[in-house]
Design a protein around this motif. Structure first.
Motif, mmCIF file in Angstrom:
data_model
loop_
_atom_site.group_PDB
_atom_site.id
_atom_site.type_symbol
_atom_site.label_atom_id
_atom_site.label_comp_id
_atom_site.label_asym_id
_atom_site.label_seq_id
_atom_site.Cartn_x
_atom_site.Cartn_y
_atom_site.Cartn_z
ATOM 1 N N THR A 251 0.834 -1.209 0.000
ATOM 2 C CA THR A 251 0.000 0.000 0.000
ATOM 3 C C THR A 251 0.865 1.253 0.000
ATOM 4 O O THR A 251 0.561 2.230 -0.701
ATOM 5 N N ASP A 252 1.947 1.242 0.773
ATOM 6 C CA ASP A 252 2.841 2.407 0.827
ATOM 7 C C ASP A 252 3.467 2.694 -0.533
ATOM 8 O O ASP A 252 3.607 3.863 -0.933
ATOM 9 N N LEU A 253 3.855 1.638 -1.245
ATOM 10 C CA LEU A 253 4.538 1.810 -2.521
ATOM 11 C C LEU A 253 3.584 2.172 -3.655
ATOM 12 O O LEU A 253 3.947 2.929 -4.561
ATOM 13 N N ASP A 254 2.349 1.645 -3.619
ATOM 14 C CA ASP A 254 1.395 1.934 -4.695
ATOM 15 C C ASP A 254 -0.017 1.824 -4.135
ATOM 16 O O ASP A 254 -0.640 0.764 -4.181
ATOM 17 N N SER A 255 -0.506 2.908 -3.599
ATOM 18 C CA SER A 255 -1.839 2.906 -2.975
ATOM 19 C C SER A 255 -2.936 2.625 -3.999
ATOM 20 O O SER A 255 -3.948 1.992 -3.670
ATOM 21 N N SER A 256 -2.745 3.084 -5.238
ATOM 22 C CA SER A 256 -3.765 2.848 -6.274
ATOM 23 C C SER A 256 -3.875 1.362 -6.583
ATOM 24 O O SER A 256 -4.982 0.812 -6.677
ATOM 25 N N ALA A 257 -2.736 0.690 -6.752
ATOM 26 C CA ALA A 257 -2.742 -0.743 -7.025
ATOM 27 C C ALA A 257 -3.328 -1.516 -5.850
ATOM 28 O O ALA A 257 -4.022 -2.523 -6.038
ATOM 29 N N ALA A 282 4.319 -8.701 -5.281
ATOM 30 C CA ALA A 282 4.491 -7.615 -6.255
ATOM 31 C C ALA A 282 5.961 -7.238 -6.324
ATOM 32 O O ALA A 282 6.644 -7.168 -5.298
ATOM 33 N N LYS A 283 6.433 -7.009 -7.535
ATOM 34 C CA LYS A 283 7.814 -6.582 -7.736
ATOM 35 C C LYS A 283 7.833 -5.110 -8.136
ATOM 36 O O LYS A 283 7.140 -4.699 -9.070
ATOM 37 N N PHE A 284 8.662 -4.345 -7.425
ATOM 38 C CA PHE A 284 8.815 -2.923 -7.712
ATOM 39 C C PHE A 284 10.244 -2.648 -8.159
ATOM 40 O O PHE A 284 11.198 -3.220 -7.629
ATOM 41 N N GLU A 285 10.377 -1.772 -9.130
ATOM 42 C CA GLU A 285 11.681 -1.279 -9.563
ATOM 43 C C GLU A 285 11.649 0.238 -9.481
ATOM 44 O O GLU A 285 10.804 0.874 -10.107
ATOM 45 N N SER A 286 12.569 0.793 -8.685
ATOM 46 C CA SER A 286 12.563 2.230 -8.405
ATOM 47 C C SER A 286 11.188 2.683 -7.941
ATOM 48 O O SER A 286 10.667 3.731 -8.343
ATOM 49 N N LYS A 287 10.559 1.841 -7.094
ATOM 50 C CA LYS A 287 9.254 2.082 -6.480
ATOM 51 C C LYS A 287 8.112 2.135 -7.498
ATOM 52 O O LYS A 287 7.029 2.665 -7.194
ATOM 53 N N LYS A 288 8.342 1.564 -8.689
ATOM 54 C CA LYS A 288 7.299 1.456 -9.702
ATOM 55 C C LYS A 288 6.905 -0.010 -9.846
ATOM 56 O O LYS A 288 7.769 -0.873 -9.958
ATOM 57 N N ASP A 318 -9.581 -5.998 -15.946
ATOM 58 C CA ASP A 318 -9.637 -4.567 -16.266
ATOM 59 C C ASP A 318 -9.584 -3.703 -15.015
ATOM 60 O O ASP A 318 -9.384 -2.474 -15.101
ATOM 61 N N THR A 319 -9.781 -4.307 -13.848
ATOM 62 C CA THR A 319 -9.702 -3.553 -12.599
ATOM 63 C C THR A 319 -8.330 -2.924 -12.423
ATOM 64 O O THR A 319 -8.199 -1.815 -11.885
ATOM 65 N N PHE A 320 -7.295 -3.624 -12.910
ATOM 66 C CA PHE A 320 -5.924 -3.133 -12.769
ATOM 67 C C PHE A 320 -5.603 -2.193 -13.923
ATOM 68 O O PHE A 320 -5.547 -2.601 -15.084
ATOM 69 N N SER A 321 -5.395 -0.930 -13.616
ATOM 70 C CA SER A 321 -5.308 0.107 -14.641
ATOM 71 C C SER A 321 -3.928 0.254 -15.272
ATOM 72 O O SER A 321 -3.810 0.678 -16.413
ATOM 73 N N SER A 322 -2.866 -0.069 -14.527
ATOM 74 C CA SER A 322 -1.515 0.164 -15.037
ATOM 75 C C SER A 322 -1.205 -0.748 -16.222
ATOM 76 O O SER A 322 -1.416 -1.963 -16.160
ATOM 77 N N LYS A 323 -0.704 -0.167 -17.304
ATOM 78 C CA LYS A 323 -0.289 -0.937 -18.469
ATOM 79 C C LYS A 323 1.232 -1.102 -18.510
ATOM 80 O O LYS A 323 1.789 -1.578 -19.489
ATOM 81 N N LYS A 324 1.892 -0.715 -17.416
ATOM 82 C CA LYS A 324 3.345 -0.832 -17.334
ATOM 83 C C LYS A 324 3.757 -1.949 -16.383
ATOM 84 O O LYS A 324 4.852 -1.943 -15.829
ATOM 85 N N CYS A 325 2.878 -2.909 -16.217
ATOM 86 C CA CYS A 325 3.089 -3.992 -15.263
ATOM 87 C C CYS A 325 2.699 -5.320 -15.907
ATOM 88 O O CYS A 325 1.747 -5.377 -16.700
#
Length: 356
Positions: A251-257, A282-288, A318-325
Motif C-alpha cells: 500500500t505504501d509503494l502503490d496505494s492505487s494498485a 508484487a515486484k517494484f523497480e525504483s518504487k514502480k 480490467d480492474t488493474f489500470s496500469s499498463k506498465k506492469c
C-alpha cells in the motif's frame, strides 16, 4: 466459450521467431525474450546453485532478473543465450579449502571474492570479521553466429552479516557499493585473464542481487550493476523490491494498485466466497510496480465452479489500470493448477490457459 488446454509452466501463448544468427535455437516466447541455443547444455553449476540456495523461486528470480537487466546491453533480437560456459562448478567451489571464486581471498586462493578470514570488514554499522558477503554467482553467455558477443554475471550477496556476538549487522548501501565496485572490477579482470575467448572487446555486464532476510517475501532484489568494455567500467545503482500482497508495504509503494487489488479480491470472493483465498507478490523497480503475481486458492470445487472463477477473473482484469506492469494470475483447486491468466505489460489483452 472457447477452451484452451493448460500447459503447466507455459506463461505465454504466442511464439515468434527472430534471427540471431545461431544455427540451432529455440523460438523465443515473444520479441522481448531471449532464444536458447540448442541443444541446451546444462552446467554442473546447477548443483552448486541448489546447494547454496534451496528456494527454487528465488533461484529462478535471480537468473530471470539477470536476463531482464541484460537487455539494456545485449538485444534479444541479435543474440541467443547459453549458461555457465566458463564458470563451472570447480571455478566457483570454495568448500574444503578449494580455490573457487566464492571463497575467501588468501595466499592459496588469490581470486577469492570474499574478504579474508582475518580482515575487518566495515559494514557501516560495525566491524565484522570472517565476513561471507558473496553467496553465489550466475553466468549467462550471449552468442551470435556461434561467436561470443558478451557475458552477464549475477552476484548474490548477503544484506546482513553475523557479528562475533551472534547478532546480525546490516551492510549500509555505501559500504555495499564500495565492496561491489571492487569485486565487479576484480571479477571482470579475472574473466578476461582466465579465458582466452573473453578478450578485452567482449563486454561484461555484472549485477548484484541482495538477499534480504528482513523482507517478508525473502526475495530481495538487484541493487547495483557494472558494465565493462575495452578496459573501462561504469556503475549504476538499482532498486528492486518484492512485497507481499496485500501488505502495508504494498500500500505504501502503490496505494492505487492496493485499492484495485482490494476491489478485485472483493469481486472474485462473490463468485465462490467459501474456502477461496487470494494472495500474491508484487515486484517494484525504483518504487514502480513491474510485476503482480496473484494466486487464487480454492478447495473442493467442481469443474463448473472453477470455470466460473476463471471467467470472472478474466473479466475483472480490467480492474488493474496500469499498463506498465506484467500480471499473472494462477488459479489452484486442491493444490492443482487449473488456469493461468496473463496480461503482459503494454497490453490490454489477457491470455487464458485453462484445464477446464
Amino acid at each position: 466459450m472457447r477452451k484452451n488446454k493448460l500447459v503447466l509452466g507455459l506463461l505465454a501463448l504466442c511464439l515468434c521467431a527472430c534471427s540471431t544468427g545461431n544455427k540451432n535455437q529455440a523460438n523465443a516466447l515473444d520479441e522481448d525474450s531471449y532464444q536458447a541455443i540448442l541443444p541446451y547444455e546444462s552446467s554442473d553449476t546447477r548443483s552448486k546453485h541448489v546447494g547454496l540456495i534451496q528456494d527454487t523461486d528465488l533461484r529462478v528470480e535471480m537468473e530471470s532478473g539477470l536476463m531482464d537487466l541484460s537487455k539494456k546491453y545485449f538485444s534479444p533480437t541479435t543474440v541467443g543465450y547459453k549458461t555457465h560456459q566458463f564458470l563451472d562448478y570447480d571455478e566457483l567451489d570454495a568448500t574444503d579449502g578449494s580455490r573457487g571464486l566464492l571463497g575467501t581471498v588468501r595466499d592459496g586462493n588469490p581470486n577469492g571474492l570474499n574478504p579474508s578470514a582475518d580482515e575487518e570488514f566495515d559494514t557501516g554499522n560495525g566491524i565484522v570479521t570472517n565476513a561471507t558477503i558473496l553467496v553465489d554467482l550466475y553466468e549467462l553467455d550471449w552468442y551470435a553466429n556461434d561467436n561470443l558477443k558478451g557475458i552477464s554475471l549475477g552476484l548474490v550477496v548477503n544484506g546482513e552479516l553475523n557479528a562475533s556476538d551472534g547478532s546480525s549487522v546490516e551492510i549500509t548501501d555505501e559500504k555495499m557499493q564500495n565492496y561491489l565496485e571492487v569485486t565487479f572490477s576484480k571479477l571482470a579482470s579475472y574473466m578476461h585473464e582466465r579465458f582466452n575467448e573473453i578478450n578485452k572487446n567482449i563486454p561484461i555486464f555484472i549485477a548484484a542481487y541482495r538477499l534480504d532476510d528482513s523482507n517478508t517475501t525473502g526475495k530481495g532484489g538487484y541493487i547495483y550493476e557494472g558494465y565493462y568494455k575495452g578496459g573501462q567500467g561504469s556503475f549504476t545503482s538499482l532498486s528492486q523490491e518484492w512485497t507481499l500482497v496485500p501488505s502495508s508495504r504494498f500500500t505504501d509503494l502503490d496505494s492505487s494498485a492496493a485499492t484495485e487489488f482490494a476491489s478485485f479480491k472483493e469481486e472474485i470472493s462473490r463468485v465462490l466466497p467459501d474456502n477461496t483465498y487470494i494472495t500474491g507478490e508484487a515486484k517494484f523497480e525504483s518504487k514502480k510496480l513491474k510485476k503482480l503475481n496473484l494466486t487464487i486458492t480454492a478447495h473442493g470445487k467442481t469443474a463448473g465452479e472453477i470455470l466460473a472463477v476463471i471467467e470472472d477473473v478474466k473479466d475483472q482484469m480490467d480492474t488493474f489500470s496500469s499498463k506498465k506492469c506484467d500480471y499473472l494470475i494462477t488459479i489452484l483447486n486442491d493444490d492443482t493448477v487449473y488456469a493461468l491468466i496473463e496480461r503482459a505489460s503494454g497490453s490490454s489483452e489477457c491470455n487464458v490457459i485453462s484445464k477446464i
